[in-house]
Design a protein around this motif. Structure first.
Motif, PDB file in Angstrom:
ATOM      1  N   ALA A 126       0.804  -1.222   0.000  1.00  0.00           N
ATOM      2  CA  ALA A 126       0.000   0.000   0.000  1.00  0.00           C
ATOM      3  C   ALA A 126       0.837   1.271   0.000  1.00  0.00           C
ATOM      4  O   ALA A 126       0.288   2.370  -0.167  1.00  0.00           O
ATOM      5  CB  ALA A 126      -0.924   0.006   1.217  1.00  0.00           C
ATOM      6  N   GLY A 127       2.125   1.140   0.190  1.00  0.00           N
ATOM      7  CA  GLY A 127       2.970   2.331   0.266  1.00  0.00           C
ATOM      8  C   GLY A 127       2.898   3.025   1.607  1.00  0.00           C
ATOM      9  O   GLY A 127       3.335   4.181   1.730  1.00  0.00           O
ATOM     10  N   LEU A 128       2.364   2.353   2.620  1.00  0.00           N
ATOM     11  CA  LEU A 128       2.303   2.920   3.963  1.00  0.00           C
ATOM     12  C   LEU A 128       3.614   2.703   4.710  1.00  0.00           C
ATOM     13  O   LEU A 128       3.838   3.296   5.766  1.00  0.00           O
ATOM     14  CB  LEU A 128       1.147   2.296   4.748  1.00  0.00           C
ATOM     15  N   ASP A 129       4.434   1.828   4.197  1.00  0.00           N
ATOM     16  CA  ASP A 129       5.765   1.573   4.724  1.00  0.00           C
ATOM     17  C   ASP A 129       6.697   1.461   3.521  1.00  0.00           C
ATOM     18  O   ASP A 129       6.237   1.317   2.377  1.00  0.00           O
ATOM     19  CB  ASP A 129       5.777   0.285   5.556  1.00  0.00           C
ATOM     20  N   HIS A 130       7.994   1.523   3.746  1.00  0.00           N
ATOM     21  CA  HIS A 130       8.947   1.546   2.646  1.00  0.00           C
ATOM     22  C   HIS A 130       9.898   0.363   2.732  1.00  0.00           C
ATOM     23  O   HIS A 130      10.385   0.031   3.821  1.00  0.00           O
ATOM     24  CB  HIS A 130       9.744   2.855   2.657  1.00  0.00           C
ATOM     25  N   PRO A 131      10.178  -0.277   1.598  1.00  0.00           N
ATOM     26  CA  PRO A 131      11.116  -1.405   1.606  1.00  0.00           C
ATOM     27  C   PRO A 131      12.546  -0.934   1.819  1.00  0.00           C
ATOM     28  O   PRO A 131      12.861   0.257   1.696  1.00  0.00           O
ATOM     29  CB  PRO A 131      10.936  -2.016   0.208  1.00  0.00           C
ATOM     30  N   ASP A 132      13.408  -1.888   2.141  1.00  0.00           N
ATOM     31  CA  ASP A 132      14.831  -1.582   2.251  1.00  0.00           C
ATOM     32  C   ASP A 132      15.398  -1.243   0.876  1.00  0.00           C
ATOM     33  O   ASP A 132      14.875  -1.675  -0.152  1.00  0.00           O
ATOM     34  CB  ASP A 132      15.585  -2.803   2.802  1.00  0.00           C
ATOM     35  N   PRO A 133      16.473  -0.475   0.844  1.00  0.00           N
ATOM     36  CA  PRO A 133      17.130  -0.197  -0.443  1.00  0.00           C
ATOM     37  C   PRO A 133      17.579  -1.498  -1.112  1.00  0.00           C
ATOM     38  O   PRO A 133      17.897  -2.479  -0.451  1.00  0.00           O
ATOM     39  CB  PRO A 133      18.335   0.659  -0.034  1.00  0.00           C
ATOM     40  N   GLY A 134      17.576  -1.485  -2.418  1.00  0.00           N
ATOM     41  CA  GLY A 134      17.987  -2.666  -3.167  1.00  0.00           C
ATOM     42  C   GLY A 134      17.424  -2.608  -4.573  1.00  0.00           C
ATOM     43  O   GLY A 134      17.807  -1.747  -5.366  1.00  0.00           O
ATOM     44  N   GLU A 135      16.484  -3.502  -4.864  1.00  0.00           N
ATOM     45  CA  GLU A 135      15.812  -3.510  -6.160  1.00  0.00           C
ATOM     46  C   GLU A 135      15.188  -2.139  -6.439  1.00  0.00           C
ATOM     47  O   GLU A 135      14.529  -1.556  -5.575  1.00  0.00           O
ATOM     48  CB  GLU A 135      14.725  -4.597  -6.167  1.00  0.00           C
ATOM     49  N   ALA A 136      15.385  -1.638  -7.666  1.00  0.00           N
ATOM     50  CA  ALA A 136      14.903  -0.293  -8.000  1.00  0.00           C
ATOM     51  C   ALA A 136      13.385  -0.195  -7.968  1.00  0.00           C
ATOM     52  O   ALA A 136      12.832   0.848  -7.613  1.00  0.00           O
ATOM     53  CB  ALA A 136      15.427   0.113  -9.379  1.00  0.00           C
ATOM     54  N   ALA A 137      12.694  -1.267  -8.344  1.00  0.00           N
ATOM     55  CA  ALA A 137      11.226  -1.261  -8.385  1.00  0.00           C
ATOM     56  C   ALA A 137      10.706  -2.549  -7.747  1.00  0.00           C
ATOM     57  O   ALA A 137      10.240  -3.452  -8.437  1.00  0.00           O
ATOM     58  CB  ALA A 137      10.734  -1.129  -9.820  1.00  0.00           C
TER      59      ALA A 137
END
Length: 226
Positions: free
Chosen positions: A49-60
């Motif tokens: 949902a975009g309410l939290d953010h993934p760790d850096p890594g894969e661009a998409a």
């Protein structure tokens, strides 16, 4: 409809909760996700949902209808959620100061759409004629019906449901899930439901198990009352 590409997420302590998670969900399918407590089921919904953010890594790492969530600023992500997603929470999140009709109509209002469908959806969930009642006048099962009507009223492409029957008795849970299944069939929405209940998961088209190793198909579950 929804694609996960090597999605990673760690807690603030640095402990990984989701690691290299990849999966594709298609339009029109109803998928249940089960797994042990703490494995990251609710975290996964918040990331989608975009309410939290993934760790850096894969661009998409998360794409909704081909749109990379990571490429959206806050305003664009809010707009996508408002227009393309519907949410059903275990705690309902029905607004107490609004009537039932106003609660259901809220996504229509925010999207600048006609509010006529709000009354139709209330009737569809068995609450026709109660437009001007308030949430305090409802049972838990009735509030969940309002939450379902609100989540589906604007015909979202993606429905996310986090333990939608967790606070309901078995008869009410069965009724709510039947209703959800019927409505998403009619709208063609992709629906992802996190649940701990095998009976609830059996109402879905298929069930996935989330583990530290990723998502895997579960054996077919016998449909019965949650």
């Amino acid at each position: 409809m929804l694609e996960l590409r090597r999605l990673n997420k760690s807690y603030a302590s640095g402990h990984p909760v989701l690691s290299e998670l990849s999966y594709t969900f298609h339009a029109g399918e109803f998928v249940a996700i089960m797994g042990d407590s703490g494995v990251g089921k609710s975290t996964l919904l918040n990331l989608i949902a975009g309410l939290d953010h993934p760790d850096p890594g894969e661009a998409a790492p998360i794409l909704v209808d081909g749109v990379p969530m990571a490429a959206l600023d806050d305003d664009a992500a809010t707009k996508l959620r408002r227009e393309r997603m519907g949410f059903i929470f275990q705690a309902f999140h029905v607004l107490p100061h609004l009537t039932l009709l106003q609660n259901v109509a809220l996504p229509l209002l925010l999207n600048g759409l006609s509010q006529e469908r709000a009354a139709e959806m209330l009737a569809a969930v068995g609450l026709g004629g109660r437009d001007h009642d308030y949430p305090h006048q409802l049972s838990g099962g009735e509030m969940q019906r309002v939450a379902i009507a609100r989540a589906l009223v604007h015909r979202p492409a993606l429905v996310l449901a986090d333990e939608p029957t967790g606070n309901l008795d078995p008869d009410t849970a069965h009724s709510v899930l039947q209703l959800l299944r019927t409505e998403i069939r009619a709208s063609g929405a992709c629906t992802i439901m996190v649940t701990h209940s095998e009976a609830a998961a059996a109402m879905a088209d298929r069930t996935l198990i989330l583990t530290r190793a990723g998502l895997c198909e579960a054996p077919q579950l016998k449909r019965s009352r949650p």
